[in-house]
Design a protein around this motif. Sequence first.
Motif, PDB file in Angstrom:
ATOM      1  N   ILE A  13       0.738  -1.263  -0.167  1.00  0.00           N
ATOM      2  CA  ILE A  13       0.205  -0.113  -0.068  1.00  0.00           C
ATOM      3  C   ILE A  13       0.800   1.414   0.310  1.00  0.00           C
ATOM      4  O   ILE A  13       0.596   2.173  -0.755  1.00  0.00           O
ATOM      5  CB  ILE A  13      -0.908  -0.037   1.355  1.00  0.00           C
ATOM      6  CG1 ILE A  13      -1.989  -1.039   1.070  1.00  0.00           C
ATOM      7  CG2 ILE A  13      -1.476   1.430   1.291  1.00  0.00           C
ATOM      8  CD1 ILE A  13      -2.906  -1.361   2.303  1.00  0.00           C
ATOM      9  N   ALA A  14       1.928   1.351   0.870  1.00  0.00           N
ATOM     10  CA  ALA A  14       2.680   2.693   1.034  1.00  0.00           C
ATOM     11  C   ALA A  14       3.938   2.646  -0.054  1.00  0.00           C
ATOM     12  O   ALA A  14       4.497   3.673  -0.308  1.00  0.00           O
ATOM     13  CB  ALA A  14       3.263   2.641   2.336  1.00  0.00           C
ATOM     14  N   GLY A  15       4.126   1.427  -0.701  1.00  0.00           N
ATOM     15  CA  GLY A  15       5.214   1.408  -1.656  1.00  0.00           C
ATOM     16  C   GLY A  15       6.592   1.430  -1.133  1.00  0.00           C
ATOM     17  O   GLY A  15       6.764   1.326   0.044  1.00  0.00           O
ATOM     18  N   PRO A  16       7.582   2.001  -1.960  1.00  0.00           N
ATOM     19  CA  PRO A  16       8.775   1.922  -1.436  1.00  0.00           C
ATOM     20  C   PRO A  16       9.122   2.705  -0.363  1.00  0.00           C
ATOM     21  O   PRO A  16      10.007   2.470   0.206  1.00  0.00           O
ATOM     22  CB  PRO A  16       9.693   2.454  -2.713  1.00  0.00           C
ATOM     23  CG  PRO A  16       8.730   2.859  -3.577  1.00  0.00           C
ATOM     24  CD  PRO A  16       7.440   2.592  -3.240  1.00  0.00           C
ATOM     25  N   ASP A  17       8.184   3.752   0.125  1.00  0.00           N
ATOM     26  CA  ASP A  17       8.487   4.497   1.306  1.00  0.00           C
ATOM     27  C   ASP A  17       7.848   3.878   2.688  1.00  0.00           C
ATOM     28  O   ASP A  17       8.038   4.436   3.665  1.00  0.00           O
ATOM     29  CB  ASP A  17       8.152   5.907   0.881  1.00  0.00           C
ATOM     30  CG  ASP A  17       8.958   6.576  -0.066  1.00  0.00           C
ATOM     31  OD1 ASP A  17       9.933   6.363  -0.258  1.00  0.00           O
ATOM     32  OD2 ASP A  17       8.262   7.381  -0.715  1.00  0.00           O
ATOM     33  N   SER A  18       7.255   2.736   2.446  1.00  0.00           N
ATOM     34  CA  SER A  18       6.799   2.189   3.571  1.00  0.00           C
ATOM     35  C   SER A  18       7.719   2.080   4.790  1.00  0.00           C
ATOM     36  O   SER A  18       8.931   1.674   4.349  1.00  0.00           O
ATOM     37  CB  SER A  18       6.009   0.522   3.118  1.00  0.00           C
ATOM     38  OG  SER A  18       5.630   0.026   4.194  1.00  0.00           O
ATOM     39  N   ARG A  19       7.241   2.141   5.981  1.00  0.00           N
ATOM     40  CA  ARG A  19       8.194   2.194   7.129  1.00  0.00           C
ATOM     41  C   ARG A  19       8.545   0.446   7.402  1.00  0.00           C
ATOM     42  O   ARG A  19       9.795   0.440   7.611  1.00  0.00           O
ATOM     43  CB  ARG A  19       7.562   2.556   8.300  1.00  0.00           C
ATOM     44  CG  ARG A  19       8.214   2.977   9.394  1.00  0.00           C
ATOM     45  CD  ARG A  19       9.340   3.799   9.477  1.00  0.00           C
ATOM     46  NE  ARG A  19      10.244   3.879  10.501  1.00  0.00           N
ATOM     47  CZ  ARG A  19      10.116   4.616  11.459  1.00  0.00           C
ATOM     48  NH1 ARG A  19       8.992   5.290  11.798  1.00  0.00           N
ATOM     49  NH2 ARG A  19      11.196   4.598  12.485  1.00  0.00           N
ATOM     50  N   ALA A  20       7.417  -0.208   7.097  1.00  0.00           N
ATOM     51  CA  ALA A  20       7.734  -1.816   7.368  1.00  0.00           C
ATOM     52  C   ALA A  20       7.877  -2.537   5.939  1.00  0.00           C
ATOM     53  O   ALA A  20       7.223  -2.042   4.908  1.00  0.00           O
ATOM     54  CB  ALA A  20       6.880  -2.313   8.236  1.00  0.00           C
ATOM     55  N   GLN A  21       8.613  -3.480   5.813  1.00  0.00           N
ATOM     56  CA  GLN A  21       8.594  -4.323   4.608  1.00  0.00           C
ATOM     57  C   GLN A  21       7.623  -5.592   4.921  1.00  0.00           C
ATOM     58  O   GLN A  21       7.998  -6.459   5.752  1.00  0.00           O
ATOM     59  CB  GLN A  21      10.005  -4.444   4.092  1.00  0.00           C
ATOM     60  CG  GLN A  21      10.922  -3.585   3.808  1.00  0.00           C
ATOM     61  CD  GLN A  21      10.372  -2.583   2.793  1.00  0.00           C
ATOM     62  OE1 GLN A  21       9.716  -3.279   1.575  1.00  0.00           O
ATOM     63  NE2 GLN A  21      10.089  -1.383   2.931  1.00  0.00           N
ATOM     64  N   THR A  22       6.974  -5.818   4.137  1.00  0.00           N
ATOM     65  CA  THR A  22       5.813  -7.007   4.259  1.00  0.00           C
ATOM     66  C   THR A  22       6.006  -7.857   2.954  1.00  0.00           C
ATOM     67  O   THR A  22       4.761  -7.779   2.244  1.00  0.00           O
ATOM     68  CB  THR A  22       4.399  -6.489   4.655  1.00  0.00           C
ATOM     69  OG1 THR A  22       3.879  -5.543   3.579  1.00  0.00           O
ATOM     70  CG2 THR A  22       4.574  -5.700   6.038  1.00  0.00           C
ATOM     71  N   PRO A  23       6.389  -8.531   2.656  1.00  0.00           N
ATOM     72  CA  PRO A  23       6.816  -9.238   1.540  1.00  0.00           C
ATOM     73  C   PRO A  23       5.593 -10.454   1.505  1.00  0.00           C
ATOM     74  O   PRO A  23       4.908 -10.714   0.434  1.00  0.00           O
ATOM     75  CB  PRO A  23       8.347  -9.998   1.540  1.00  0.00           C
ATOM     76  CG  PRO A  23       8.573 -10.152   2.991  1.00  0.00           C
ATOM     77  CD  PRO A  23       8.044  -8.709   3.245  1.00  0.00           C
ATOM     78  N   ALA A  24       5.041 -10.935   2.397  1.00  0.00           N
ATOM     79  CA  ALA A  24       3.977 -12.211   2.366  1.00  0.00           C
ATOM     80  C   ALA A  24       2.737 -11.485   1.993  1.00  0.00           C
ATOM     81  O   ALA A  24       2.042 -12.005   1.577  1.00  0.00           O
ATOM     82  CB  ALA A  24       4.073 -12.843   3.730  1.00  0.00           C
ATOM     83  N   LEU A  25       2.412 -10.232   2.747  1.00  0.00           N
ATOM     84  CA  LEU A  25       1.270  -9.334   2.347  1.00  0.00           C
ATOM     85  C   LEU A  25       1.475  -8.854   0.944  1.00  0.00           C
ATOM     86  O   LEU A  25       0.322  -9.076   0.288  1.00  0.00           O
ATOM     87  CB  LEU A  25       0.987  -8.484   3.411  1.00  0.00           C
ATOM     88  CG  LEU A  25       0.676  -8.945   4.701  1.00  0.00           C
ATOM     89  CD1 LEU A  25       0.682  -7.877   5.767  1.00  0.00           C
ATOM     90  CD2 LEU A  25      -0.818  -9.456   4.973  1.00  0.00           C
ATOM     91  N   ASP A  26       2.562  -8.450   0.694  1.00  0.00           N
ATOM     92  CA  ASP A  26       2.745  -8.080  -0.686  1.00  0.00           C
ATOM     93  C   ASP A  26       2.173  -9.045  -1.810  1.00  0.00           C
ATOM     94  O   ASP A  26       1.485  -8.753  -2.961  1.00  0.00           O
ATOM     95  CB  ASP A  26       4.092  -7.691  -0.930  1.00  0.00           C
ATOM     96  CG  ASP A  26       4.359  -6.391  -0.243  1.00  0.00           C
ATOM     97  OD1 ASP A  26       3.509  -5.822   0.590  1.00  0.00           O
ATOM     98  OD2 ASP A  26       5.592  -5.995  -0.165  1.00  0.00           O
ATOM     99  N   LEU A  27       2.881 -10.274  -1.502  1.00  0.00           N
ATOM    100  CA  LEU A  27       2.549 -11.412  -2.269  1.00  0.00           C
ATOM    101  C   LEU A  27       0.964 -11.713  -2.498  1.00  0.00           C
ATOM    102  O   LEU A  27       0.345 -11.735  -3.604  1.00  0.00           O
ATOM    103  CB  LEU A  27       3.333 -12.666  -2.042  1.00  0.00           C
ATOM    104  CG  LEU A  27       3.142 -13.992  -2.939  1.00  0.00           C
ATOM    105  CD1 LEU A  27       3.522 -13.405  -4.420  1.00  0.00           C
ATOM    106  CD2 LEU A  27       3.932 -14.998  -2.480  1.00  0.00           C
ATOM    107  N   LEU A  28       0.407 -11.750  -1.360  1.00  0.00           N
ATOM    108  CA  LEU A  28      -1.238 -12.181  -1.144  1.00  0.00           C
ATOM    109  C   LEU A  28      -1.795 -10.994  -1.893  1.00  0.00           C
ATOM    110  O   LEU A  28      -2.710 -11.407  -2.686  1.00  0.00           O
ATOM    111  CB  LEU A  28      -1.531 -12.070   0.065  1.00  0.00           C
ATOM    112  CG  LEU A  28      -2.986 -12.264   0.471  1.00  0.00           C
ATOM    113  CD1 LEU A  28      -3.121 -13.724   0.075  1.00  0.00           C
ATOM    114  CD2 LEU A  28      -3.310 -11.954   1.852  1.00  0.00           C
TER     115      LEU A  28
END
Length: 512
Positions: free
Chosen positions: A44-59
Amino acid sequence: MTYFKFLLATALLLGFAACSPTPPPWHVVLISLDTTRADHLSCIAGPDSRAQTPALDLLASEGVLFLQAQTAAVTTLSAHSSLMTGTWPHSHGVVRNGFELNPVNQTLAETLGACGYRTRAVLGSFALDSRFGFDQGFEVFDETFDLLVGAGGADQNQRLAEHVTRAALSRVREHDQDEPLFLFAHYFDPHAPYDPPLALREAWAQQIGAAVGDPLTVERAVKAGQKLVLGPDVPAPGLAGTIRGGLSRELVEQHPGTSAVLDSQLAALYAAEVEALDAALGVLFEGLREEGLWERTIVVLTADHGETFSEHADRWNHGLWVHDTTTHVPLMIRLPAAHPQAERFRGQRISTVVSTVDVYPTLLGVLDIEVGSRVQGVDLGPLLRGEDFDRGAVFSEATQPWMGLEEAAHERGHWANSLKPHSVRKGRWKYIRAPYLKLEQLFDMEADPGEQNNLFQDPALAEILADLRGELGAYQELENPLPSEFNSTQLEETRVRLEAMGYGGGAREGPR
């Protein structure tokens, strides 16, 4: 008579939503992330996201991602009751944490159970405990907590994300896959206290420093921010004081929206908690693949609310106000590749403002199950199919402060939360009304997504303001809450446990 036909007949006799004429072929996993800000998901936040969420990104990449989902309420039990019933809080009747969900409500678990699903739930926190009626419709309701109140600053019994995943996969493995499964998994880690696993704390060491995210540290951060407005000679109410007695107009209107070093450290602890949560979800998704369920399962993921840091007067809180820091939540729906609508869902990013009350009717629409008459959410199917679709206004409500406001509302013959802040989102505009402070706010969410510039007094926006006032007024005229009582047994249990650990005083209110 087969199990499915028996349940179908029962559903028709009890007046539940009508089911499909054949057993549903798809399993359903509904995941709720407690206290999870949408802007901390990198999808949702893109490359500036404070947290990195690869599992949620894939979903999200495998399904549809709603970029502007809003929760109906900003504390756990009321928000989840809206999610599970498809109704607004002033209909299901759950005022805040600790109130009981009236059994007249028809939950998603009851609807799916009546249509042949075996229903399982795995909880991450006590806020959804069965004593509050949230177990309605679940055959298995796993509320085994291993982190008890007081341990590490915990304000309620809970369990870590990795343990929720382990329990959820255990429920999957014991299930007969020939029968459709509805699994609800509730994750609690981002909620205070902010205490990420050691490995992630080390990964974030530069940003976290020596800070800890326990209640005393959070209280210190809240009071420091309040002192910036009130000055050194006026006592700061702190978080506990504002939850009980509310904010002042001065705190709301003069809040600087800046972060001190401690605020930044707490925000880093929170982000590390979100990354730990994402890792546990990755294990859950992989476990579903290993068990052969992934390509037969619809996955719906959302959150109950977010968390304000230092951006607004409701510092380090959820419940007091309805800024997007607490109302904006992730929402994604992923269909298995074999589902006839899967390609239409895949990769969609939808910016229309929607609500968590829409999850119930939208999921039933995907499953071709008729929606019951009490449901107030909207089936987002037309939006997903690319059709012209006007969702209409979306509403959120605060559940704090507690002292005095609920009684005053009842005396006036209104819903218990009616004097607390409410918001309405319609397109790019957001209107907030806080009756107990006689305060109104208007924000342009495209130009000012951080809600720092109140346009309430701009004469050029008078027509927009009047329209949003009308929308909120019409929403509040619909209030017809089912009876709900506060269950006080939790308070005595908490007091006894705290005193046994050497803490004095005890608790007088439920967990936030």
